[in-house]
Every structure is written in C-alpha cells, then in structure tokens.
Design a protein around this motif. Structure first.
Motif, PDB file in Angstrom:
ATOM      1  N   LYS A  41       1.042  -5.233  -9.355  1.00 56.52           N
ATOM      2  CA  LYS A  41       2.260  -5.504 -10.121  1.00 56.52           C
ATOM      3  C   LYS A  41       3.427  -5.772  -9.162  1.00 56.52           C
ATOM      4  N   ILE A  42       3.519  -4.991  -8.099  1.00 61.17           N
ATOM      5  CA  ILE A  42       4.621  -5.196  -7.138  1.00 61.17           C
ATOM      6  C   ILE A  42       4.466  -6.564  -6.479  1.00 61.17           C
ATOM      7  N   LEU A  43       3.224  -6.878  -6.044  1.00 63.71           N
ATOM      8  CA  LEU A  43       2.993  -8.143  -5.340  1.00 63.71           C
ATOM      9  C   LEU A  43       3.201  -9.364  -6.239  1.00 63.71           C
ATOM     10  N   SER A  44       3.165  -9.151  -7.567  1.00 67.15           N
ATOM     11  CA  SER A  44       3.389 -10.298  -8.472  1.00 67.15           C
ATOM     12  C   SER A  44       4.846 -10.758  -8.390  1.00 67.15           C
ATOM     13  N   HIS A  45       5.690  -9.956  -7.744  1.00 64.97           N
ATOM     14  CA  HIS A  45       7.083 -10.389  -7.537  1.00 64.97           C
ATOM     15  C   HIS A  45       7.207 -10.996  -6.145  1.00 64.97           C
ATOM     16  N   LYS A  46       7.888 -12.131  -6.088  1.00 59.23           N
ATOM     17  CA  LYS A  46       8.038 -12.839  -4.803  1.00 59.23           C
ATOM     18  C   LYS A  46       8.787 -11.968  -3.795  1.00 59.23           C
ATOM     19  N   ASN A  47       8.636 -12.280  -2.530  1.00 58.66           N
ATOM     20  CA  ASN A  47       9.359 -11.582  -1.453  1.00 58.66           C
ATOM     21  C   ASN A  47       9.095 -10.088  -1.377  1.00 58.66           C
ATOM     22  N   THR A  48       7.968  -9.665  -1.901  1.00 59.36           N
ATOM     23  CA  THR A  48       7.622  -8.246  -1.745  1.00 59.36           C
ATOM     24  C   THR A  48       6.475  -8.126  -0.752  1.00 59.36           C
ATOM     25  N   GLN A  49       6.390  -6.938  -0.154  1.00 56.98           N
ATOM     26  CA  GLN A  49       5.252  -6.607   0.713  1.00 56.98           C
ATOM     27  C   GLN A  49       4.782  -5.226   0.303  1.00 56.98           C
ATOM     28  N   VAL A  50       3.481  -4.976   0.403  1.00 55.86           N
ATOM     29  CA  VAL A  50       2.980  -3.635   0.092  1.00 55.86           C
ATOM     30  C   VAL A  50       2.112  -3.130   1.236  1.00 55.86           C
ATOM     31  N   ILE A  51       2.408  -1.906   1.655  1.00 57.98           N
ATOM     32  CA  ILE A  51       1.521  -1.187   2.575  1.00 57.98           C
ATOM     33  C   ILE A  51       0.861  -0.129   1.699  1.00 57.98           C
ATOM     34  N   ALA A  52      -0.471  -0.209   1.575  1.00 50.12           N
ATOM     35  CA  ALA A  52      -1.149   0.713   0.656  1.00 50.12           C
ATOM     36  C   ALA A  52      -2.080   1.651   1.416  1.00 50.12           C
ATOM     37  N   LEU A  53      -2.153   2.896   0.935  1.00 47.63           N
ATOM     38  CA  LEU A  53      -3.065   3.882   1.523  1.00 47.63           C
ATOM     39  C   LEU A  53      -3.967   4.442   0.431  1.00 47.63           C
ATOM     40  N   ASP A  54      -5.168   4.792   0.806  1.00 44.56           N
ATOM     41  CA  ASP A  54      -6.000   5.608  -0.079  1.00 44.56           C
ATOM     42  C   ASP A  54      -7.028   6.326   0.785  1.00 44.56           C
ATOM     43  N   ARG A  55      -7.289   7.589   0.467  1.00 47.63           N
ATOM     44  CA  ARG A  55      -8.252   8.356   1.267  1.00 47.63           C
ATOM     45  C   ARG A  55      -9.694   8.001   0.888  1.00 47.63           C
ATOM     46  N   ASP A  56      -9.875   7.373  -0.262  1.00 44.33           N
ATOM     47  CA  ASP A  56     -11.220   7.027  -0.729  1.00 44.33           C
ATOM     48  C   ASP A  56     -11.601   5.638  -0.216  1.00 44.33           C
ATOM     49  N   ILE A  57     -12.637   5.577   0.618  1.00 45.90           N
ATOM     50  CA  ILE A  57     -13.061   4.301   1.210  1.00 45.90           C
ATOM     51  C   ILE A  57     -13.485   3.293   0.134  1.00 45.90           C
ATOM     52  N   GLU A  58     -13.892   3.802  -1.037  1.00 45.71           N
ATOM     53  CA  GLU A  58     -14.282   2.912  -2.146  1.00 45.71           C
ATOM     54  C   GLU A  58     -13.129   1.985  -2.558  1.00 45.71           C
ATOM     55  N   SER A  59     -11.893   2.446  -2.370  1.00 47.19           N
ATOM     56  CA  SER A  59     -10.728   1.630  -2.744  1.00 47.19           C
ATOM     57  C   SER A  59     -10.631   0.363  -1.915  1.00 47.19           C
ATOM     58  N   LYS A  60     -11.291   0.374  -0.758  1.00 49.98           N
ATOM     59  CA  LYS A  60     -11.195  -0.775   0.148  1.00 49.98           C
ATOM     60  C   LYS A  60     -11.747  -2.049  -0.506  1.00 49.98           C
ATOM     61  N   LYS A  61     -12.760  -1.870  -1.377  1.00 48.61           N
ATOM     62  CA  LYS A  61     -13.353  -3.044  -2.048  1.00 48.61           C
ATOM     63  C   LYS A  61     -12.285  -3.758  -2.866  1.00 48.61           C
ATOM     64  N   LYS A  62     -11.525  -2.974  -3.618  1.00 42.92           N
ATOM     65  CA  LYS A  62     -10.461  -3.546  -4.452  1.00 42.92           C
ATOM     66  C   LYS A  62      -9.383  -4.134  -3.538  1.00 42.92           C
ATOM     67  N   ALA A  63      -9.081  -3.426  -2.450  1.00 44.66           N
ATOM     68  CA  ALA A  63      -8.045  -3.892  -1.528  1.00 44.66           C
ATOM     69  C   ALA A  63      -8.448  -5.236  -0.921  1.00 44.66           C
ATOM     70  N   ASN A  64      -9.729  -5.401  -0.603  1.00 44.40           N
ATOM     71  CA  ASN A  64     -10.185  -6.666  -0.006  1.00 44.40           C
ATOM     72  C   ASN A  64      -9.969  -7.832  -0.965  1.00 44.40           C
ATOM     73  N   LYS A  65     -10.124  -7.579  -2.263  1.00 45.88           N
ATOM     74  CA  LYS A  65      -9.898  -8.634  -3.274  1.00 45.88           C
ATOM     75  C   LYS A  65      -8.419  -9.037  -3.276  1.00 45.88           C
ATOM     76  N   ILE A  66      -7.548  -8.036  -3.212  1.00 48.43           N
ATOM     77  CA  ILE A  66      -6.105  -8.328  -3.227  1.00 48.43           C
ATOM     78  C   ILE A  66      -5.715  -9.063  -1.943  1.00 48.43           C
ATOM     79  N   LEU A  67      -6.380  -8.678  -0.836  1.00 48.64           N
ATOM     80  CA  LEU A  67      -6.091  -9.331   0.455  1.00 48.64           C
ATOM     81  C   LEU A  67      -6.377 -10.831   0.415  1.00 48.64           C
ATOM     82  N   GLU A  68      -7.441 -11.211  -0.338  1.00 52.24           N
ATOM     83  CA  GLU A  68      -7.785 -12.642  -0.418  1.00 52.24           C
ATOM     84  C   GLU A  68      -6.595 -13.444  -0.941  1.00 52.24           C
ATOM     85  N   GLU A  69      -5.857 -12.826  -1.884  1.00 48.56           N
ATOM     86  CA  GLU A  69      -4.745 -13.562  -2.489  1.00 48.56           C
ATOM     87  C   GLU A  69      -3.421 -13.372  -1.752  1.00 48.56           C
TER      88      GLU A  69
END
Ligand SMILES: C[S@@+](CC[C@H](N)C(=O)[O-])C[C@H]1O[C@@H](n2cnc3c(N)ncnc32)[C@H](O)[C@@H]1O
Length: 340
Positions: A41-69
C-alpha cells in the motif's frame, strides 16, 4: 461479506495509511513485513521507499515478488526488529516506522510452526531466528518457571496446576501439541465457554519462545532513534501485554522530560513525542464483520518532535518483572554451550 480466512488481511490498513500519509512520499520502515500488505500500500504511492524486516524467512518469498515490481524503492531484510539499530539508518530521513505485531494468518495456518492449538505434531512456535522452541520450554524448564510464564504472559489463573501436571506428564511421555492441549483441558476446573481452554497457555508460550517483550521494547527504542523530526511511530497490537508496553512507552515520552540529559540544552523540546490521540484506533464495524481476527487489534501512534537520537526511558525498569521471566530462556539457547 466475510473474507477468505486462509489468507492474511492487513488490519487497520486505511487508518494506518491516513496516519503515516505516504502520499507525501518518503522512506518508511515496515518492521513486520508479513505478507507485505502494508508495504504494498505504501509503495503504491509515488516517491516512497520501504525498508522491510521480518524474522520469518518465509516472508522473503512475498518480498521477492514485490522486488520484481519495485526494485529501486524496496529493500527486505530477514532480521528481527530489535536489530533495527544495526542497519545504520540514522541519516536516511525516515518518515515513518510501523509495527503490526503478532502473527500473520499464513503463519498461524502453517502446521510446521505449531503456533495454534489445532496443530498436530511437535511443539514448536518459533517465528524465525529463535534460540529455542516450545518443545524445549515444556521439557526443560522447572515447575516454577513454567508457572510464571503461564501466569504473567498468558494471565492463566490455573497456571500452577498446569505447570505441575506438565512436569508429571513429561516423566511418562513426550509432550506434543495434542497431548499438551488435552493436559490443559483435563487440568482446568473452570471452563470458559468463550475461549478454548488452551488459548492462554499457548499465548504465553508464543510470547516466551519469541521473546516478544524484549523484542518489542528494543524495537520501539531503535525505531524512535531512526525517525526524523515529524516522523510517525505507529504500532498495531493484539494482546493486552503488548498494548500496555506501547502505551507506557508513548505516554511516558510524551508527557515528561524525556530528552537525554547529556544533550545540549539549547532549543530542546520538553518531550520526545507528540501524542495526538490518547485512545487507540480500533477496527470499524465493517472491518470487524469482514475480518474476524482483527477484533483485538489496537493502533497507537506518536510523532517525533525533533531530530534527537538520545533519550532517557525507564521502560526496562517498568517491565523488569517480565524481562526476568523471558530470561529463563537463556539456559535453553541452542548455542549455549559455545559460550563455555
Ligand atoms: C501480523 S504479521 C504482519 C502483517 C503485515 N502487516 C501484512 O500486512 O502482511 C506480523 C509479522 O511480523 C513478524 N514479526 C513478529 N515479530 C517480529 C520481530 N521481532 N522482528 C521481525 N519480524 C517480526 C512475523 O514473522 C509476521 O510475519
């Protein structure tokens, strides 16, 4: 309409976005990336950047999808938010730090994590980057330690009896999730028809295994340090212990002199934060109807008044009794032997 319960729906999303205002751009830290609902939701706004953390390595799969875009506007780190300080973010002009505590629905439904009392198999409850599991807790801690965990982290009234019965039972057989649930059901005299008999003990074990109390305190302190002037610190909590800690931290640093006495006195504000709303935001009737798990969510936020990195807080003293209980886990560390 009730939403598909197998999927995670970000709670209080509209409220959070109205508070952090990503439409004005800027860098945000999402300390609990999960399934990426807030981040997207934050990234859907222009000129934003997100640094995201999660302790669960499973979240990385979702993060990789967002990284593509959003390769140039998004960074993901598989880290605990207590380590936020180690990311060296002081000069990044952070406009907002957000925490959405607890577990995503995807984690609750993951049978290998064993977070729910409906899970089958070994006790686990590790979210990721842990030092021990619920199996170690149930099999290795003594009766007084178990009682305190259930009493203080789960507010379980029959904590002592449950702890005594666990210690008796573990001499006879291996305690897995199913056996623990049955043992609690048999032990508890007072039945509460609103919640499952094992709810409180399971909450207590999850908090203990994931060191949620010290994680939260260290996370709040680190988040406060990295925020810039007028930056927002927003936290969604799901149980009363978390909410008590967040409320105390925000209130104590909004009301009395909280700037470090080691800083020059010139132009210092009296307090570190401005608290615009004393009451937490809670889900609207529409959200409650559509997404039942949102019912215990509370959103609190504060605004940092100036660019100070050093401040005094008595939060460790205030919650010392809980941190002492969490420290029972030190002897269960997987790498404990390496220190000796
Ligand atoms: C409720 S979910 C967040 C959901 C997210 N807001 C979304 O919209 O998808 C909480 C997430 O925080 C993560 N988490 C909990 N404690 C953490 C900690 N101390 N450090 C880093 N991540 C943590 C969990 O692994 C989980 O994925």
């Amino acid at each position: 309409m009730v939403l598909d319960i197998a999927k995670h729906y970000p709670v209080l999303l509209t409220e959070l976005i109205s508070i952090i205002t990503p439409q004005h751009g800027g860098t945000f830290i999402d300390c609990t990336f999960g399934q990426g609902g807030y981040t997207k939701k934050i990234l859907s706004h222009k000129n934003t950047q997100v640094i995201a953390l999660d302790r669960d390595i499973e979240s990385k799969k979702k993060a990789n999808k967002i990284l593509e875009e959003f390769q140039d506007r998004f960074i993901f780190k598989n880290k605990k938010f207590s380590q936020l300080d180690n990311l060296k973010l002081k000069n990044e002009n952070i406009r907002g730090v957000i925490f959405d505590l607890g577990y995503s629905y995807t984690q609750i439904k993951d049978p290998t994590k064993g977070l729910s009392f409906n899970s089958i198999g070994e006790l686990n409850m590790q979210m990721g980057l842990n030092d021990f599991s619920a199996k170690d807790v149930i099999n290795k801690l003594d009766v007084i330690e178990l009682e305190k965990i259930f009493k203080f982290f789960g507010e379980e009234k029959e904590a002592k009896k449950i702890a005594v019965n666990i210690v008796k039972e573990r001499k006879i057989k291996k305690i897995d999730t199913k056996i623990l649930v049955e043992l609690i059901e048999k032990t508890k005299r007072k039945k509460n028809f609103k919640i499952h008999s094992a709810t409180k003990v399971f909450q207590a074990l999850r908090i203990f295994v994931n060191k949620e109390i010290s994680e939260l305190i260290h996370g709040l302190i680190a988040a406060t340090r990295v925020l810039e002037k007028d930056g927002v610190l927003a936290v969604v909590t799901f149980h009363s212990l978390e909410d008590k800690i967040v409320k105390y931290f925000f209130k104590s640093l909004s009301e009395k002199k909280s700037i470090s006495r080691y800083l020059p006195k010139i132009d210092q504000p009296d307090t570190l934060f401005r608290m615009e709303e004393k009451k937490p935001r809670t889900p609207s009737p529409k959200e409650l109807k559509e997404n039942i798990p949102s019912r215990s969510a509370k959103l609190r936020y504060v605004i940092k008044k100036d660019n100070f990195y050093n401040f005094d807080t008595d939060i460790f003293n205030k919650f010392e009794h809980l941190i002492e209980i969490e420290n029972f886990g030190n002897k269960l560390w997987k790498n404990f032997q390496l220190f000796f």
